[in-house]
Write a protein that holds these residues in place. Structure first.
Motif, PDB file in Angstrom:
ATOM      1  N   ARG A 144       0.861  -1.197   0.000  1.00 39.45           N
ATOM      2  CA  ARG A 144       0.000   0.000   0.000  1.00 39.45           C
ATOM      3  C   ARG A 144       0.896   1.246   0.000  1.00 39.45           C
ATOM      4  O   ARG A 144       1.039   1.942   1.003  1.00 39.45           O
ATOM      5  CB  ARG A 144      -0.930  -0.007   1.212  1.00 39.45           C
ATOM      6  CG  ARG A 144      -2.064   1.022   1.125  1.00 39.45           C
ATOM      7  CD  ARG A 144      -2.929   0.967   2.382  1.00 39.45           C
ATOM      8  NE  ARG A 144      -3.623  -0.292   2.511  1.00 39.45           N
ATOM      9  CZ  ARG A 144      -4.182  -0.734   3.645  1.00 39.45           C
ATOM     10  NH1 ARG A 144      -4.100  -0.013   4.749  1.00 39.45           N
ATOM     11  NH2 ARG A 144      -4.809  -1.895   3.687  1.00 39.45           N
ATOM     12  N   SER A 146       0.659   4.225  -1.063  1.00 39.83           N
ATOM     13  CA  SER A 146       0.096   5.563  -0.878  1.00 39.83           C
ATOM     14  C   SER A 146      -0.328   5.835   0.561  1.00 39.83           C
ATOM     15  O   SER A 146      -0.962   6.853   0.840  1.00 39.83           O
ATOM     16  CB  SER A 146      -1.114   5.766  -1.802  1.00 39.83           C
ATOM     17  OG  SER A 146      -2.152   4.838  -1.482  1.00 39.83           O
ATOM     18  N   SER A 147       0.010   4.939   1.477  1.00 44.46           N
ATOM     19  CA  SER A 147      -0.369   5.122   2.881  1.00 44.46           C
ATOM     20  C   SER A 147       0.641   6.010   3.591  1.00 44.46           C
ATOM     21  O   SER A 147       1.798   5.622   3.811  1.00 44.46           O
ATOM     22  CB  SER A 147      -0.446   3.759   3.592  1.00 44.46           C
ATOM     23  OG  SER A 147      -0.591   3.941   4.995  1.00 44.46           O
ATOM     24  N   GLN A 175       7.676  12.084   1.542  1.00 48.24           N
ATOM     25  CA  GLN A 175       6.570  11.528   0.768  1.00 48.24           C
ATOM     26  C   GLN A 175       5.313  11.432   1.632  1.00 48.24           C
ATOM     27  O   GLN A 175       4.205  11.770   1.188  1.00 48.24           O
ATOM     28  CB  GLN A 175       6.960  10.158   0.221  1.00 48.24           C
ATOM     29  CG  GLN A 175       5.998   9.608  -0.827  1.00 48.24           C
ATOM     30  CD  GLN A 175       6.540   8.356  -1.489  1.00 48.24           C
ATOM     31  OE1 GLN A 175       7.089   7.472  -0.824  1.00 48.24           O
ATOM     32  NE2 GLN A 175       6.397   8.266  -2.797  1.00 48.24           N
ATOM     33  N   LEU A 179       1.563  13.361   1.243  1.00 46.68           N
ATOM     34  CA  LEU A 179       0.296  12.628   1.232  1.00 46.68           C
ATOM     35  C   LEU A 179      -0.632  13.088   2.348  1.00 46.68           C
ATOM     36  O   LEU A 179      -1.859  13.068   2.199  1.00 46.68           O
ATOM     37  CB  LEU A 179       0.564  11.126   1.383  1.00 46.68           C
ATOM     38  CG  LEU A 179       1.183  10.435   0.166  1.00 46.68           C
ATOM     39  CD1 LEU A 179       1.733   9.071   0.541  1.00 46.68           C
ATOM     40  CD2 LEU A 179       0.151  10.310  -0.957  1.00 46.68           C
TER      41      LEU A 179
END
Length: 241
Positions: A144, A146-147, A175, A179
């Motif tokens: 995952r 994009s967590s 990063q 997000l």
């Protein structure tokens, strides 16, 4: 709490392997029967409601009570992946590390597999095995990517490993912040990462974005203390070699 919503923050002020909040009410008293009189679960909605109560107990830090309700649930219901995740959280909260690892490991090959990797990583972090924690957090990120939560956990564990892992920690924390720009945990971890790689100007700019002067001073002081302790630990290890 949705599956996978637990976060690994910094130790002391910022590390919360098992959070605790005061919601001002007792979810068990308001939507569940009294102890020892729990009615059998007869449909999916009741099952979800039951587990939501357990989740509320975990959020309040009432891990032993959560385990009692999970044991009651297990008598009458199938152990779903979400049940296993909550079981792992409750076991971690009571420092039953081997059992927590087993519960989180049971999430492999389910929809919650990355949450299982993240859970085992948090167990390893609680035990001070940061190298193993990095490995499991990386597995969670791989599944995952994009967590922000998983990237934050991975970045902090890499900071604790130190050495060549620090540049990777900075990248992962940057990063994570992109997000989830509003996360104070990620921001605080990134401040430490920037200080560790010698980017003090960038760390100061990040700190300047904290509107509360008191909070800004606390974060700066904690980061400085954290770095000092890491350096001292490193010097001690060298002396013992």
């Amino acid at each position: 709490m949705k599956p996978g919503n637990k976060k690994l923050m910094l130790f002391a002020t910022f590390l919360s392997l098992a959070g605790c909040a005061d919601y001002g009410f007792d979810p068990v008293a308001t939507i569940s029967a009294a102890p020892n009189t729990v009615k059998p679960l007869d449909d999916a909605s009741t099952s979800r409601l039951y587990l939501s109560v357990v989740n509320g107990l975990i959020e309040q830090g009432r891990y032993r009570a959560a385990l009692a309700y999970l044991d009651q649930y297990a008598v009458q219901e199938r152990k779903t992946p979400y049940f296993q995740q909550l079981h792992g959280e409750a076991l971690l909260g009571t420092e039953q590390y081997e059992k927590a690892t087993s519960a989180f490991s049971d999430l492999e090959r389910t929809d919650l597999e990355p949450d299982g990797f993240n859970g085992v990583g948090r167990v390893k972090a609680a035990q001070g095995d940061w190298a193993a924690a990095v490995d499991y957090f990386q597995r969670a990120v791989n599944v995952r990517p994009s967590s922000a939560e998983f990237l934050n956990n991975l970045g902090y564990a890499q900071l604790c490993v130190g050495g060549e892992a620090v540049p990777a920690a900075e990248f992962n924390l940057r990063q994570a912040q992109e997000l989830d720009p509003g996360s104070t945990s990620i921001r605080n971890n990134l401040v430490i990462a920037l200080m560790m790689v010698g980017k003090d100007d960038q760390a100061r700019r990040l700190l300047s974005g904290i509107t509360s002067s008191r909070e800004r001073e606390e974060v700066q002081a904690f980061a400085a203390t954290w770095l000092k302790q890491r350096m001292h630990a490193g010097d001690t290890a060298k002396e013992e070699m």
